[in-house]
Design an enzyme around this catalytic site. Structure first.
Site, PDB file in Angstrom:
ATOM      1  N   ASP A 113      62.468  29.867  49.303  1.00 58.05           N
ATOM      2  CA  ASP A 113      61.688  31.101  49.436  1.00 58.05           C
ATOM      3  C   ASP A 113      62.591  32.325  49.383  1.00 58.05           C
ATOM      4  O   ASP A 113      62.216  33.359  48.810  1.00 58.05           O
ATOM      5  CB  ASP A 113      60.874  31.078  50.736  1.00 58.05           C
ATOM      6  CG  ASP A 113      61.726  30.844  51.983  1.00 58.05           C
ATOM      7  OD1 ASP A 113      62.825  30.256  51.862  1.00 58.05           O
ATOM      8  OD2 ASP A 113      61.283  31.236  53.081  1.00 58.05           O
ATOM      9  N   ASP A 133      61.658  39.604  54.708  1.00 58.18           N
ATOM     10  CA  ASP A 133      60.442  38.794  54.584  1.00 58.18           C
ATOM     11  C   ASP A 133      59.871  38.545  55.986  1.00 58.18           C
ATOM     12  O   ASP A 133      60.459  37.846  56.807  1.00 58.18           O
ATOM     13  CB  ASP A 133      60.767  37.470  53.893  1.00 58.18           C
ATOM     14  CG  ASP A 133      59.527  36.749  53.388  1.00 58.18           C
ATOM     15  OD1 ASP A 133      58.462  36.894  54.019  1.00 58.18           O
ATOM     16  OD2 ASP A 133      59.616  36.044  52.373  1.00 58.18           O
TER      17      ASP A 133
END
Length: 269
Positions: A113, A133
Site C-alpha cells: 500500500d 495515509d
C-alpha cells in the site's frame, strides 16, 4: 477494463477502471473469515446495481496488507473475471519495473500500500514528496526528488487510537473524530477530541517538519519544495484543520495501483 483491489486492515476497496476513469468503486469490510464465494456474491450484486459487467475486465491487480485475504481475493477475481490477478509485492519495485525505487536493502519490508501511495504521488508530481495515509495505521512515506523512497514512519491510526482509549478505560465514551472548538476541553467529549484530534494534528505537523529536515540532510532536497499529500479514509479529520497539505486525494493508493498495473509487463508479477 482493469480490476483493482486494495486490501487494508479495516476496508477493502475494489475499483473498476476504464482507461483512466473509475467506472465503479466499492468499499467492503475486511473480514478474514469470509470466503471467496461470499466476496464474489457481494461484488456481483454491487456490479449489477451499477449495470457493470465485471467479466469484461481483462486485467486485474491486488495490493494487500492482509496475507490471509490475498489468496481469497485472487480466487474471487479469477471467478469473476476469468483471469489471474497480479499480486503487488515489493519485488515489482526491486526488479526495476517502476520509476520509483527504495533506498534500503530491506525493501521487502515496505507494504504494498505504501508503494502504491508513493507511485501515485510520484506520477502526480514527479518531485520530492511525503504521502500521509490516514488508515488503520497512520503512515508517512517519504520519496526524494530522484524517485527513491528514503523512509517510512508508522503510528497508530486515528480510529485505532480512539478505539484503544475507549476499550481500555472504564468511563471514557466513544466520541466523533471531529475537531473541538478549543484545546481546553470542558466536557469529556471535547477533552478526548482535544487530545486525539488536535494531538494528531500536532503529531502530523511535527513529523512532516522533521522529515523535511532529514530529507534535506540526506539528499539536499529543499524543504519548501517537498509536496505533502494526504490520503486514506480519515484524511479529512486532520486535513481540514492543517495547512501543511499541498493536496488531498482519498483515491491516491488506487491511482498508484492503477499506474503500477499499466507499467508491469504481463507475466512479470
Amino acid at each position: 477494463m482493469l480490476f483493482t483491489v486494495d486490501i487494508g486492515n479495516t476496508n477493502i476497496v475494489v475499483s473498476i477502471f476504464e482507461g483512466d476513469d473509475v467506472k465503479a468503486s466499492w468499499r467492503l469490510a475486511t473480514d478474514s473469515n469470509r470466503t471467496s464465494d461470499e466476496y464474489v456474491a457481494q461484488l456481483l450484486v454491487l456490479s449489477a446495481k451499477e449495470k457493470l459487467d465485471i467479466e469484461k475486465c481483462k486485467r486485474a491487480i491486488i495490493s494487500s496488507v492482509v496475507p490471509s485475504l490475498t489468496e481469497t481475493f485472487a480466487i474471487a477475481v479469477e471467478k469473476l473475471c476469468g483471469i489471474k490477478p497480479c499480486i503487488m509485492t515489493s519485488d515489482v519495485m526491486k526488479r526495476g519495473l517502476l520509476p520509483i525505487g527504495m533506498n534500503s536493502s530491506s525493501a521487502e519490508e515496505i507494504g504494498s500500500d505504501l508503494i502504491c501511495d508513493a507511485m501515485g504521488a510520484w506520477n502526480m508530481y514527479h518531485c520530492a514528496n511525503i504521502v500521509i495515509d490516514f488508515g488503520t495505521a497512520l503512515t508517512f512515506t517519504v520519496t526524494d526528488s530522484s524517485g527513491t523512497i528514503q523512509g517510512v514512519s508508522i503510528a497508530p491510526g486515528l480510529s485505532t487510537a480512539m478505539r484503544s482509549l475507549f476499550q481500555n478505560t472504564a468511563q471514557l465514551p466513544q466520541v466523533p473524530l471531529e475537531s473541538p472548538a478549543s484545546s481546553l476541553g470542558t466536557t469529556t467529549m471535547e477533552s478526548i477530541q482535544s487530545g486525539v484530534v488536535l494531538g494528531y494534528k500536532g503529531l502530523v505537523e511535527y513529523l512532516v517538519s522533521e522529515m523535511k529536515k532529514d530529507l534535506f540532510h540526506v539528499t539536499g532536497d529543499k524543504p519548501e519544495e517537498v509536496k505533502v499529500i494526504a490520503t486514506g479514509g480519515l484524511n479529512s479529520v486532520v486535513s481540514k484543520i492543517s495547512s501543511i497539505f499541498n493536496d488531498v486525494d482519498g483515491n491516491l493508493t488506487l491511482k498508484g495501483l492503477k499506474v503500477i498495473a499499466d507499467r508491469i509487463i504481463p507475466g512479470e508479477c
